[in-house]
Design an enzyme around this catalytic site. Structure first.
Site, short mmCIF file in Angstrom:
data_model
loop_
_atom_site.label_atom_id
_atom_site.label_comp_id
_atom_site.label_asym_id
_atom_site.label_seq_id
_atom_site.Cartn_x
_atom_site.Cartn_y
_atom_site.Cartn_z
N HIS A 70 -17.04 -3.54 -3.07
CA HIS A 70 -15.29 -4.12 -2.96
C HIS A 70 -15.42 -5.17 -1.87
O HIS A 70 -15.64 -4.71 -0.39
CB HIS A 70 -14.88 -2.97 -2.56
CG HIS A 70 -13.53 -3.25 -2.68
ND1 HIS A 70 -12.06 -3.34 -3.81
CD2 HIS A 70 -12.51 -3.05 -0.69
CE1 HIS A 70 -11.14 -3.53 -3.66
NE2 HIS A 70 -11.37 -3.95 -2.00
N HIS A 129 -12.56 -8.38 -1.74
CA HIS A 129 -11.33 -9.51 -2.53
C HIS A 129 -11.88 -10.70 -3.07
O HIS A 129 -13.06 -10.28 -3.24
CB HIS A 129 -10.29 -9.55 -1.21
CG HIS A 129 -9.69 -8.06 -0.77
ND1 HIS A 129 -8.59 -8.05 -0.17
CD2 HIS A 129 -9.64 -7.29 -1.28
CE1 HIS A 129 -8.20 -7.66 -0.03
NE2 HIS A 129 -8.92 -6.20 -0.77
N MET A 180 -12.28 -7.47 2.38
CA MET A 180 -12.79 -6.36 2.54
C MET A 180 -14.05 -6.67 2.47
O MET A 180 -15.11 -7.76 2.09
CB MET A 180 -12.23 -5.30 2.23
CG MET A 180 -10.82 -5.08 2.46
SD MET A 180 -10.49 -3.79 1.39
CE MET A 180 -8.59 -3.72 2.43
N HIS A 233 -2.83 0.13 -4.40
CA HIS A 233 -2.36 -0.94 -3.90
C HIS A 233 -2.01 -1.51 -4.35
O HIS A 233 -2.73 -1.90 -5.73
CB HIS A 233 -3.69 -1.49 -3.30
CG HIS A 233 -4.14 -2.95 -3.10
ND1 HIS A 233 -5.24 -3.95 -2.66
CD2 HIS A 233 -3.29 -3.93 -2.94
CE1 HIS A 233 -4.81 -5.14 -1.88
NE2 HIS A 233 -3.07 -5.24 -1.69
N HIS A 250 -4.29 -2.58 -8.26
CA HIS A 250 -5.88 -3.22 -7.45
C HIS A 250 -6.80 -2.61 -7.66
O HIS A 250 -7.95 -2.38 -7.66
CB HIS A 250 -5.00 -3.74 -6.05
CG HIS A 250 -6.27 -5.13 -5.23
ND1 HIS A 250 -7.56 -3.83 -4.77
CD2 HIS A 250 -6.77 -6.15 -5.38
CE1 HIS A 250 -8.23 -4.42 -4.32
NE2 HIS A 250 -8.32 -5.85 -4.47
N HIS A 251 -6.22 -1.52 -6.83
CA HIS A 251 -7.19 -0.61 -6.30
C HIS A 251 -6.09 1.55 -6.17
O HIS A 251 -5.01 1.19 -5.34
CB HIS A 251 -8.05 -0.59 -5.47
CG HIS A 251 -6.96 -0.13 -4.59
ND1 HIS A 251 -8.09 -1.24 -3.14
CD2 HIS A 251 -7.06 0.91 -3.14
CE1 HIS A 251 -7.44 -0.77 -2.05
NE2 HIS A 251 -7.00 0.33 -1.84
N TYR A 268 0.99 -1.50 0.04
CA TYR A 268 0.14 0.15 -0.42
C TYR A 268 1.16 1.20 0.10
O TYR A 268 0.91 1.59 0.72
CB TYR A 268 -0.48 0.36 0.91
CG TYR A 268 -2.35 -0.77 0.90
CD1 TYR A 268 -3.05 -0.49 0.62
CD2 TYR A 268 -1.83 -1.85 0.97
CE1 TYR A 268 -4.12 -1.20 0.86
CE2 TYR A 268 -3.11 -3.03 0.95
CZ TYR A 268 -4.74 -2.64 0.73
OH TYR A 268 -5.61 -3.13 1.11
#
Length: 618
Positions: free
Chosen positions: A390, A392, A465, A309, A241-242, A209
């Site tokens: 959201h 995973h 998450m 991320h 990833h985001h 992160y």
């Protein structure tokens, strides 16, 4: 006189006839389009009449053989529906509504629910255009819903109807998009501003992160940000990833440089009010014409935290990245200043999901009764117009449900066919009003049949998450409202000893995860009292408590008549989001108390140690 009376009679008959909405004809422009395969051989256009519940597809394939389009599911193609058609060498066309009886064999439906509008073949393409109802009564037809739809496309080199794996493709698409970007206004004075990392060396770790603090555009008067899009480096797309952009309170003292968002320096986790979010599979997003992110006034943020991320699962060395978010802003002001409210299950290891679970539900509660006190000013009713879901990799479905005075009011948003690889901001078909005192419940559905270990809430892609971001107006200072269950209660229900939260989490490793214990733990998590954590843009944190209420499923709408038989007893209400309020029994009470921020946030070192310890004990 007779002619006049006949004319009036015909006119009255026409006016009395029920309207079917704006039906899309054979030549109507279809607003949406997408390639369905990596080689760009299959191109799909589509549009829909939401009121009439009719969708129109136009499939264009680079072939002289048959073409097919339908809907499948996550797990198997058996039972998928497929509308097929083609043009024979003599110029005659064939067209039918079929389904798969096994992985590569088609069978014609007893009920033909697709309506052919056009079918042509030229030297390059075969093009098939047809319409179908969102929900037919044919048991072999998959429904078109406001969920993610797994679109199945196939074709052949000739007119022999046989599926071949190399010419069959599945792509997840959100078909019922309510707003087409081309229909939105683009201001002439648009200015572009990029928020990005520059030549950041991606660590060789599985999960990183990376955070930095950047200024928003400096303007002399109020402007509105009206659009954003990801800036991704081509070769690094699979590693990002985001990307989240958080607004910082103007009283915040911010660090410089780039560091781990949730590492040794807690300053890099400051700023928690999301204003823009992008995740895997998303594209650009333009706000509706009446809303925008305000910048340039004393009340607006001047700095943001950029969070990216990275998932470097192959531990590749020497990869540099300059990804970020591109923002478009204008001096042509919109009517409303927008905000983003983060809901869900508070992300830390009290959130657990057992292994080998066919299905496991998690819940995060939000109670809005303290919003006005924490906001520092009256909070007008919140008007929600969009959302972002959201989880995973174990996530299968999410929904946000609204309650008022102990009664379920509506499902705000949901996706029963969630796809990790398609996370995008979506518009609601209508604006949803949230009043002070309402409760909001997020339910996340997981499946872990392929896992031999407990999955815990956490930042890594292999953790989980459970989050929903609501896009709303008018903006207030509340950044997030999330809940979690009493883990000590859950441990005791599972027959384990625990005197504090740490022992409760560790106790989950002692449970034998049989199907019966999986359901028992799910029930305990749902029945446990929830702690609700509310945070503002200025990092003020308070908590309250509450209970998870029952969720009454939204009844599906009636199917369109055909010779099949798909109508079910509960299918009485209109389709989609349009449902009458359903009364629920019971209510919840809360005892507010202040919880210190230090007690809420686990340092990344502690989180990493805890996750590693839990993992090693499985």
């Amino acid at each position: 006189m007779a002619r006049a009376l006949l004319f009036q009679l015909l006119l009255l008959t026409a006016l009395a006839a029920p309207s079917q909405g704006n039906h899309l004809g054979p030549t109507s422009r279809l607003r949406y389009s997408r390639f369905l395969d990596p080689s760009n051989v299959i191109f799909l256009r589509w549009d829909f009449d939401y009121k009439a519940e009719i969708i129109t597809f136009e499939l264009q394939v680079r072939t002289a053989g048959w073409v097919g389009l339908g809907v499948t599911n996550r797990y198997t193609r058996v039972g998928s529906d497929l509308v097929v058609g083609g043009v024979l060498p003599d110029g005659n066309v064939y067209f039918s509504d079929q389904h798969l009886v096994d992985e590569d064999t088609l069978e014609k439906d007893g009920s033909q629910d697709a309506e052919l509008q056009r079918l042509t073949e030229d030297a390059v393409y075969t093009t098939m255009r047809f319409s179908r109802p969102f929900r037919s009564c044919d048991p072999y037809d998959q429904d078109i819903t406001s969920d993610t739809v797994r679109v199945l496309a196939a074709y052949g080199p000739d007119d022999t109807l046989k599926l071949h794996r190399e010419r069959t493709f599945v792509k997840s698409i959100f078909l019922l998009q309510m707003i087409q970007p081309d229909d939105l206004h683009v201001p002439e004075d648009t200015i572009i501003h990029d928020l990005e990392l520059t030549d950041f060396l991606i660590p060789e770790d599985d999960t990183t992160y990376a955070c930095t603090f950047l200024p928003l555009p400096i303007v002399s008067k109020k402007h509105h940000i009206y659009k954003f899009e990801p800036k991704l480096v081509d070769r690094n797309e699979t590693m990002v990833h985001h990307i989240l952009v958080y607004a910082c309170g103007n009283a915040s003292t911010l660090p410089t440089g780039i560091s781990d968002c949730y590492g040794a320096d807690p300053a890099f986790s400051l700023c928690s009010q999301v204003i823009v979010g992008w995740a895997v599979g998303g594209t650009s997003y333009q706000f509706p014409d009446d809303v925008g992110i305000s910048i340039g006034t004393p009340l607006d943020p001047q700095w943001i935290r950029l969070e990216i991320h990275y998932s470097n699962f192959h531990n590749l060395p020497g990869v540099y990245d300059s990804s970020g978010i591109r923002m478009y802003y204008t001096s042509q002001l919109r009517k409303h200043d927008m905000g983003v409210l983060q809901l869900g299950f508070f992300t830390f290891p009290i959130h657990f999901i057992p292994p080998h679970a066919e299905s496991f539900m998690s819940y995060g509660l939000c109670k809005t009764e303290k919003f006005e006190e924490m906001n520092g000013a009256p909070v007008p009713d919140i008007q929600v117009y969009g959302y972002l879901l959201h989880t995973h990799l174990a996530g299968r479905a999410l929904q946000a449900v609204q309650y008022r005075n102990g009664t379920q009011l509506r499902t705000i948003c949901k996706d029963d066919s969630y796809d990790f690889n398609l996370q995008e901001t979506r518009d609601l078909p209508y604006r949803v009003e949230i009043k002070p005192g309402d409760e909001l419940l997020v339910e996340c559905h997981y499946q872990t049949l392929d896992r031999d270990f407990l999955t815990f809430g956490g930042p890594s892609t292999i953790n989980e998450m459970c989050l929903i971001f609501l896009f709303y107006y008018p903006r207030n200072n509340i950044s997030s409202c999330m809940g979690y269950p009493d883990i000590i209660f859950v441990a005791h229900e599972m027959g384990e000893e625990a005197s504090d939260s740490m022992e409760g989490m560790m106790a989950m490793n002692n449970v034998e995860w049989t199907p019966e214990n999986i359901k028992k733990s799910e029930k305990a998590c749902k029945e446990a009292q929830q702690t609700v954590i509310i945070k503002t843009i200025d990092e003020i944190v308070e908590n309250t408590t509450g209970w998870v209420q029952e969720i009454t499923p939204t009844p599906r709408g009636p199917c369109s008549e055909s010779s099949g038989g798909k109508v079910e007893p509960q299918d009485k209400a209109p389709a989609g989001f349009r449902t009458a309020p359903v009364a629920l029994s019971g209510s919840s009470t809360a005892t507010p108390r202040r919880l210190p921020l230090a007690a809420l946030l686990l340092g990344q070192g502690a989180v990493s140690w805890l996750l590693a310890t839990l993992q090693s004990r499985v």
